[in-house]
Motif scaffolding. Structure first.
Motif, short mmCIF file in Angstrom:
data_model
loop_
_atom_site.label_atom_id
_atom_site.label_comp_id
_atom_site.label_asym_id
_atom_site.label_seq_id
_atom_site.Cartn_x
_atom_site.Cartn_y
_atom_site.Cartn_z
N ILE A 61 -26.96 1.95 -26.95
CA ILE A 61 -27.80 1.84 -27.69
C ILE A 61 -28.15 3.33 -28.31
CG2 ILE A 61 -30.56 1.74 -28.23
CD1 ILE A 61 -30.32 -0.26 -25.77
N GLY A 62 -27.95 4.57 -27.52
CA GLY A 62 -27.63 5.92 -27.92
C GLY A 62 -29.02 6.57 -28.13
N ASP A 63 -29.92 6.00 -28.42
CA ASP A 63 -31.44 6.74 -28.41
C ASP A 63 -32.48 6.04 -28.33
OD1 ASP A 63 -32.86 6.06 -31.13
OD2 ASP A 63 -30.65 5.93 -31.39
N ASN A 64 -33.38 6.65 -27.52
CA ASN A 64 -34.77 6.00 -27.17
C ASN A 64 -35.52 5.53 -28.15
OD1 ASN A 64 -33.48 5.75 -24.63
ND2 ASN A 64 -35.02 7.10 -23.46
N ASP A 65 -35.58 6.11 -29.40
CA ASP A 65 -36.25 5.52 -30.45
C ASP A 65 -35.89 4.09 -30.68
OD1 ASP A 65 -37.59 7.88 -30.86
OD2 ASP A 65 -35.66 8.77 -32.20
N ILE A 78 -38.91 2.42 -18.94
CA ILE A 78 -37.84 1.89 -19.20
C ILE A 78 -37.00 3.20 -19.83
CG2 ILE A 78 -36.62 0.48 -20.91
CD1 ILE A 78 -38.91 -1.41 -20.88
N ASN A 79 -35.76 3.12 -19.33
CA ASN A 79 -34.74 3.91 -20.14
C ASN A 79 -33.33 3.25 -20.40
OD1 ASN A 79 -33.36 6.49 -21.22
ND2 ASN A 79 -33.77 7.71 -19.19
N GLU A 80 -32.46 3.97 -21.15
CA GLU A 80 -31.25 3.36 -21.34
C GLU A 80 -30.49 3.56 -19.80
OE1 GLU A 80 -29.18 4.00 -24.96
OE2 GLU A 80 -27.38 2.57 -24.43
N ASN A 81 -29.68 2.70 -19.59
CA ASN A 81 -28.96 2.79 -18.31
C ASN A 81 -27.71 3.92 -18.70
OD1 ASN A 81 -27.62 2.93 -15.71
ND2 ASN A 81 -27.53 0.52 -15.70
N ASP A 82 -28.22 5.02 -18.63
CA ASP A 82 -26.82 6.17 -19.07
C ASP A 82 -25.72 6.08 -18.37
OD1 ASP A 82 -28.57 6.99 -21.49
OD2 ASP A 82 -29.98 8.11 -19.85
N THR A 83 -25.77 5.90 -17.19
CA THR A 83 -24.58 6.03 -16.28
C THR A 83 -23.51 4.85 -16.68
OG1 THR A 83 -25.36 4.16 -14.49
CG2 THR A 83 -25.84 6.70 -14.26
N GLY A 136 -33.14 16.73 -26.40
CA GLY A 136 -33.30 15.59 -26.63
C GLY A 136 -32.02 14.93 -27.59
N THR A 137 -32.16 13.83 -28.02
CA THR A 137 -31.37 13.22 -29.02
C THR A 137 -32.43 12.72 -29.93
OG1 THR A 137 -31.35 11.24 -27.94
CG2 THR A 137 -29.48 12.60 -27.37
N GLY A 138 -31.70 11.96 -31.30
CA GLY A 138 -32.41 11.20 -32.07
C GLY A 138 -32.99 12.21 -32.98
N SER A 158 -39.34 6.07 -21.50
CA SER A 158 -39.14 7.49 -21.29
C SER A 158 -37.59 8.04 -21.32
CB SER A 158 -39.73 7.78 -19.89
OG SER A 158 -39.69 9.29 -19.49
N SER A 159 -37.51 8.82 -22.07
CA SER A 159 -36.07 9.74 -22.06
C SER A 159 -36.47 10.70 -20.63
CB SER A 159 -35.97 10.40 -23.25
OG SER A 159 -36.03 9.59 -24.34
N GLY A 160 -35.25 11.65 -20.91
CA GLY A 160 -35.62 12.97 -19.91
C GLY A 160 -34.62 12.69 -18.83
N ALA A 161 -33.87 11.81 -18.38
CA ALA A 161 -32.86 11.78 -17.36
C ALA A 161 -31.68 12.68 -17.53
CB ALA A 161 -32.25 10.09 -17.02
N ILE A 162 -31.24 12.68 -18.54
CA ILE A 162 -30.01 13.76 -18.83
C ILE A 162 -30.42 15.06 -18.84
CG2 ILE A 162 -28.12 14.41 -20.18
CD1 ILE A 162 -27.87 11.50 -21.45
N GLY A 163 -31.63 15.31 -19.47
CA GLY A 163 -32.34 16.70 -19.57
C GLY A 163 -32.79 17.11 -18.34
N MET A 164 -33.42 16.32 -17.50
CA MET A 164 -33.86 16.73 -16.08
C MET A 164 -32.84 17.02 -14.99
SD MET A 164 -37.64 15.19 -16.11
CE MET A 164 -37.54 15.83 -14.21
N GLY A 195 -40.14 11.36 -25.51
CA GLY A 195 -38.88 11.89 -25.51
C GLY A 195 -38.79 13.20 -24.46
N THR A 196 -37.49 13.75 -24.39
CA THR A 196 -37.27 14.72 -23.42
C THR A 196 -37.90 16.04 -23.80
OG1 THR A 196 -35.10 13.86 -23.02
CG2 THR A 196 -35.43 16.37 -22.52
N SER A 197 -38.10 16.30 -25.21
CA SER A 197 -38.65 17.47 -25.71
C SER A 197 -40.25 17.50 -25.36
CB SER A 197 -38.59 17.62 -27.06
OG SER A 197 -38.84 16.77 -28.04
N GLY A 216 -27.92 24.05 -20.68
CA GLY A 216 -28.17 23.30 -21.53
C GLY A 216 -27.72 21.70 -21.57
N ARG A 217 -27.72 21.05 -22.50
CA ARG A 217 -27.37 19.60 -22.40
C ARG A 217 -25.81 19.51 -22.41
NH1 ARG A 217 -30.45 14.84 -23.68
NH2 ARG A 217 -29.20 13.00 -24.22
N PRO A 218 -25.40 18.55 -21.43
CA PRO A 218 -23.94 18.55 -21.32
C PRO A 218 -23.35 17.90 -22.50
CG PRO A 218 -24.95 17.00 -19.65
CD PRO A 218 -26.06 18.01 -20.22
N1 GLU Z 1 -31.43 8.19 -22.25
C1 GLU Z 1 -31.67 9.59 -22.47
C2 GLU Z 1 -31.93 10.21 -21.38
O1 GLU Z 1 -32.71 9.91 -20.58
C3 GLU Z 1 -32.37 9.94 -23.67
C4 GLU Z 1 -31.99 9.21 -24.95
C5 GLU Z 1 -33.06 9.81 -26.17
O2 GLU Z 1 -33.28 11.19 -25.87
O3 GLU Z 1 -33.25 9.19 -27.16
O4 GLU Z 1 -31.99 11.31 -21.16
#
Ligand code: GLU
Length: 253
Positions: free
Chosen positions: A142-146, A129-134, A205-207, A45-51, A8-10, A60-62
């Motif tokens: 799906i909303g969360d990577n868990d 793998i990540n969700e295609n957040d765009t 993060g989310t979740g 792996s999360s982290g796209a939005i955070g990074m 996760g992002t954290s 902060g997170r948008p």
């Molecule tokens: N897909 C989101 C990202 O990469 C994260 C989703 C999540 O944290 O569960 O930022």
């Protein structure tokens, strides 16, 4: 073993949104070594939005969808650049797969993603793998990577799902506020612990526990175990592969 590891992002980033370099370097080293030892690993792996938020100097997170999606577009490149660079040092090829809920719901798309995953593993590559957040947001996708990692674990016929978290497992109550909170070592039925979910979400993060317990229910229903453990110590992945008790193990039915 074929293991899906969710990070996760954290775990990947500091509170500032900038990369936790030491953590990510250790994680890539351990995963590379486990691959060298013959394990098949899929990284969710999360982290796209955070990074992306860190790179774009956002505070902060948008919260609005277009900014989240823009941050994800920037951050996903950065994420893969770092993984490619670090796994490349150990001569492992990374492969990016960005998925959405539709890819799991539609039979043909699901076949395609499963075939791609299987072929990547045969070729010795490391799917990341990540969700295609765009195109899919927490509000629409799906909303969360868990949850995503559980879907990937089932689709890839994995032996185990490991969720690396900012906490070392599931507790009877929130250990940050309750000193009598106890770590639960084993769960035989995820429904029994739904009451321990709490609602913790860290800054970027989310979740939280609820999505992790839901992920456990999903994979357990397919006979697969899931472990939640601390992402602060990637060496725990060695212990897991050696069958040592780590974090909280949710036993597959
Ligand atoms: N897909 C989101 C990202 O990469 C994260 C989703 C999540 O944290 O569960 O930022």
């Amino acid at each position: 073993m074929r293991i899906v590891v969710k990070v996760g992002t954290s775990t990947l980033a500091h509170g500032t949104g900038m990369l936790n370099v030491r953590r990510v370097e250790r994680l890539t080293r351990v995963i590379s070594d486990l691959k060298n030892a013959g394990h098949e690993i899929i990284l969710v792996s999360s982290g796209a939005i955070g990074m992306g938020a860190g790179k774009l100097n956002l505070s902060g997170r948008p919260s609005d969808i277009p900014t989240k999606q823009a941050a994800a577009a920037v951050g996903q490149c950065e994420l893969m650049y770092i993984y490619d660079k670090l796994f490349g040092e150990y001569h492992h090829n990374v492969a990016q797969m960005l998925l959405t809920a539709d890819d799991f719901a539609d039979g043909l798309r699901h076949d395609n993603l499963s075939n791609t995953l299987a072929r990547l593993l045969q070729l010795g590559a490391l799917p990341i793998i990540n969700e295609n957040d765009t195109v899919a947001t927490a509000e629409l996708g799906i909303g969360d990577n868990d949850t995503l990692s559980a879907l990937v674990a089932v689709s890839s016929g994995a032996d185990l799902l490991v969720i690396l978290s900012d906490i070392d497992g599931l507790y009877t109550s929130d250990p940050h506020t309750d000193s009598s909170a106890e770590l639960i070592r084993e769960v035989n039925n995820a429904d029994d612990v739904a009451g321990f979910a709490g609602g913790t979400v860290s800054g970027l993060g989310t979740g939280g526990m609820a999505t992790k317990i839901a992920a456990a229910k999903l994979v357990n229903g397919h006979g697969m175990d899931m472990i939640i453990c601390s992402g602060a110590d990637p060496d725990l992945l060695y212990d897991i592969c050696e069958g040592k008790p780590v974090g909280t193990r949710f036993r597959g039915a």
